[in-house]
Design a protein around this motif. Sequence first.
Motif, PDB file in Angstrom:
ATOM      1  N   UNK A 506       0.837  -1.188   0.000  1.00  0.00           N
ATOM      2  CA  UNK A 506       0.000   0.000   0.000  1.00  0.00           C
ATOM      3  C   UNK A 506       0.882   1.253   0.000  1.00  0.00           C
ATOM      4  N   UNK A 507       1.526   1.491  -1.135  1.00  0.00           N
ATOM      5  CA  UNK A 507       2.395   2.639  -1.320  1.00  0.00           C
ATOM      6  C   UNK A 507       2.359   3.039  -2.785  1.00  0.00           C
ATOM      7  N   UNK A 508       2.994   4.164  -3.104  1.00  0.00           N
ATOM      8  CA  UNK A 508       3.018   4.640  -4.481  1.00  0.00           C
ATOM      9  C   UNK A 508       3.899   3.733  -5.348  1.00  0.00           C
ATOM     10  N   UNK A 509       3.492   3.553  -6.592  1.00  0.00           N
ATOM     11  CA  UNK A 509       4.229   2.695  -7.523  1.00  0.00           C
ATOM     12  C   UNK A 509       5.461   3.459  -8.015  1.00  0.00           C
ATOM     13  N   UNK A 510       6.628   2.770  -7.985  1.00  0.00           N
ATOM     14  CA  UNK A 510       7.855   3.378  -8.488  1.00  0.00           C
ATOM     15  C   UNK A 510       7.907   3.271 -10.006  1.00  0.00           C
ATOM     16  N   UNK A 511       8.701   4.134 -10.668  1.00  0.00           N
ATOM     17  CA  UNK A 511       8.817   4.038 -12.136  1.00  0.00           C
ATOM     18  C   UNK A 511       9.332   2.690 -12.603  1.00  0.00           C
ATOM     19  N   UNK A 512      10.262   2.084 -11.835  1.00  0.00           N
ATOM     20  CA  UNK A 512      10.798   0.785 -12.214  1.00  0.00           C
ATOM     21  C   UNK A 512       9.707  -0.290 -12.183  1.00  0.00           C
ATOM     22  N   UNK A 513       8.872  -0.248 -11.125  1.00  0.00           N
ATOM     23  CA  UNK A 513       7.805  -1.234 -11.026  1.00  0.00           C
ATOM     24  C   UNK A 513       6.782  -1.064 -12.158  1.00  0.00           C
ATOM     25  N   UNK A 514       6.499   0.172 -12.504  1.00  0.00           N
ATOM     26  CA  UNK A 514       5.541   0.409 -13.584  1.00  0.00           C
ATOM     27  C   UNK A 514       6.091  -0.064 -14.929  1.00  0.00           C
ATOM     28  N   UNK A 515       7.407   0.176 -15.161  1.00  0.00           N
ATOM     29  CA  UNK A 515       8.015  -0.298 -16.394  1.00  0.00           C
ATOM     30  C   UNK A 515       8.006  -1.812 -16.451  1.00  0.00           C
ATOM     31  N   UNK A 516       8.261  -2.437 -15.309  1.00  0.00           N
ATOM     32  CA  UNK A 516       8.242  -3.896 -15.274  1.00  0.00           C
ATOM     33  C   UNK A 516       6.840  -4.441 -15.559  1.00  0.00           C
ATOM     34  N   UNK A 517       5.816  -3.752 -15.027  1.00  0.00           N
ATOM     35  CA  UNK A 517       4.440  -4.178 -15.255  1.00  0.00           C
ATOM     36  C   UNK A 517       4.084  -4.079 -16.732  1.00  0.00           C
ATOM     37  N   UNK A 518       4.435  -2.965 -17.375  1.00  0.00           N
ATOM     38  CA  UNK A 518       4.155  -2.821 -18.796  1.00  0.00           C
ATOM     39  C   UNK A 518       4.981  -3.785 -19.633  1.00  0.00           C
ATOM     40  N   UNK A 519       6.218  -4.033 -19.213  1.00  0.00           N
ATOM     41  CA  UNK A 519       7.066  -4.958 -19.958  1.00  0.00           C
ATOM     42  C   UNK A 519       6.540  -6.375 -19.941  1.00  0.00           C
ATOM     43  N   UNK A 520       5.829  -6.734 -18.869  1.00  0.00           N
ATOM     44  CA  UNK A 520       5.249  -8.082 -18.813  1.00  0.00           C
ATOM     45  C   UNK A 520       4.315  -8.303 -19.996  1.00  0.00           C
ATOM     46  N   UNK A 521       3.478  -7.340 -20.303  1.00  0.00           N
ATOM     47  CA  UNK A 521       2.533  -7.497 -21.408  1.00  0.00           C
ATOM     48  C   UNK A 521       3.235  -7.424 -22.762  1.00  0.00           C
ATOM     49  N   UNK A 522       4.340  -6.658 -22.804  1.00  0.00           N
ATOM     50  CA  UNK A 522       5.088  -6.623 -24.064  1.00  0.00           C
ATOM     51  C   UNK A 522       5.760  -7.958 -24.352  1.00  0.00           C
ATOM     52  N   UNK A 523       6.242  -8.640 -23.296  1.00  0.00           N
ATOM     53  CA  UNK A 523       6.926  -9.925 -23.476  1.00  0.00           C
ATOM     54  C   UNK A 523       5.954 -11.082 -23.706  1.00  0.00           C
ATOM     55  N   UNK A 524       4.661 -10.839 -23.621  1.00  0.00           N
ATOM     56  CA  UNK A 524       3.688 -11.902 -23.863  1.00  0.00           C
ATOM     57  C   UNK A 524       3.411 -12.104 -25.349  1.00  0.00           C
ATOM     58  N   UNK A 525       3.918 -11.205 -26.192  1.00  0.00           N
ATOM     59  CA  UNK A 525       3.705 -11.324 -27.609  1.00  0.00           C
ATOM     60  C   UNK A 525       4.583 -12.432 -28.172  1.00  0.00           C
ATOM     61  N   UNK A 526       3.960 -13.410 -28.860  1.00  0.00           N
ATOM     62  CA  UNK A 526       4.673 -14.552 -29.417  1.00  0.00           C
ATOM     63  C   UNK A 526       4.422 -14.635 -30.918  1.00  0.00           C
TER      64      UNK A 526
END
Length: 632
Positions: A506-526
């Motif tokens: 329960x804290x603010x999201x860091x830029x690194x965590x947000x990039x990692x979250x978006x990168x997860x969906x980018x790496x799902x492309x096959x």
Amino acid sequence: MSLIVAAFGGGVDDIVVGDLLAMAQARASQGAVGGPVVRAYSWLQRRGQFPPDAPATLSNFMSRSGQVTPAILVDRYGVHCKAVRDLLVDYLTERQAGLDYTSLKSLAGNLVGLFWTDLERHHPGIDSLRLSQEESDGWKARLAVKTVRQRQPDGSMAEITTPRISAPSVKMNVRAFYLDIAEWALEEPEKWGVWAVPSPISERECSSKKLEKEQKSRSDQRTRERLPLLPQLVRVADRRLKETRARLDAVDSTPLGGTVEVLGEAFTLPKTSMRTDGLSGHVRDAQGNRRHLRTEEKSAFFAWATIEILRHTGIRIEELMELSHHSIIRYTLPSTGETIPLLQIAPSKTEKERLLLITPELADVLSALITRIRQPDGKIPSIPTYDMYENVWNPPMPVLYQWSVSGEHRAMAPNFVRRALNETLNDSGILRNDGSPLQFQPHDFRRMFITDAILGGLPPHIAQVIAGHDSLSTTMGYAAIYPADTIEAHRAFIARRRQVRPAEEYRAVTPEEWEEFLGHFERRKLALGSCGRAYGTDCIHEHACVRCPVLIVSPDERPRLVEIRDNLYDRIAEAEREGWLGEIAGLSVSLAAAEEKISQLDARQERKSSPVFLGIPDLGHIVARASQAEEP
């Protein structure tokens, strides 16, 4: 009285009740108002000239016939078959002992009016209770709806067909009619046996659970819509009473023929008055309209009193009209000796007497009512009241809802109270969400009282006693409360779930965590589509995507998937030639997974092409359908 003496002879002492009734009927046939006859009857009655069993009042006496026999109730509907008419009379006579008069009239209306006469109207000559399937189904279909005439916005009248809410209760009465006859036929076969036939209505058709739930929902919505607006209605009623009294006081203090201005309105008094006190009965406003300020003040007062009493007690409208000076009693607490005022509610719907605590606000209203109707000698006139439900005259009582008309003290009619309430609503300007006027019925205050009491913490079983209900379920049916327990339990569950989760989440999201979250969906492309694995999980098949159950294959990649399948066939054939048994097992698993995914794609495409597909079509889908339709 001089006309009666001249017509019938004798003196004043020789006038009897029949003389006055004959004169009242003669005046009514000529369209004259019976004011002088009413005053004469009242004066002679107080003089003690009439016998004890004479009617206590002459007003509306001829139009109130009292209770009638079951035979008259049946004959009102004009039954053609005499045998069935006699049967209905005997049945109502048998049931009469266990029913009040209102229930008896309702039963006669359902059995005779809505059941048998309807059958005679659509099946002339019918003379048996044994109905064919066609007759039974036709009657049920006609009973399910009713046609009413409603005035349209343009002023014209139109017939509107609406569902009949009382249909299950009518069917229940008809089914009970058949079952009672079958049971009585065992005891008196010579009287009832010939009419004992199977009931055309099953027990399932009498179920009203769905309608009761719908009624409960509508009532709850009605209460929730009106309860927040009740304080505004109370303020408007109080303001109207003060304004009407200010106008009346200003007019009474102005001599006849004069002009007075009050609350921004100008009124002109007549030059003469027929009243014995010399005050004006009516005035003219600035537009020349005739205004009866005393009637306006009377309507505003009783509207204010009705709203206050109903919202503080939750009593029924018939109980309100029966309140008398005797209803206000005192109770002394045995422990402290303190005197508590109580309001005694006479037996009404449930034939139960109950006592309500008189609050200071309610005491002010009751005091204003008593002061208004008290006579100069300090007494409150005892007058008879007519029970509109039981069609009987009640003994004289000092009722609080009474007024003087043509020198005769009369009990007010419930319709006057409803009209006074509607006038207050019209002046309040309270509207519904759709902009239409919001209407209040006297029973709405009962529902709001019970709802507000339970929301305020009053135990439901105490509210049941105050409301005079037979069961607690009836009281809870009146209470339009939200499921507070469910809402609070859900909120507590969410709070507990948050407590067991790590606090650092329960804290603010860091830029690194947000990039990692978006990168997860980018790496799902096959190559064959996309990977459906959850966020924060790694690939467990080491890029063997064809075998992976979470692979979401794109329809555009079907040719590539077919190519992979064909390649697997070739590789399996090569492994068999070379004797690579380990390779054969692994390639076979991949081949089965590829074929399964191809079949899934084909099934999905077939569902989209079928007529029952309810998805959103794309441009290609529409073009394909159009091209197929154009083919010869």
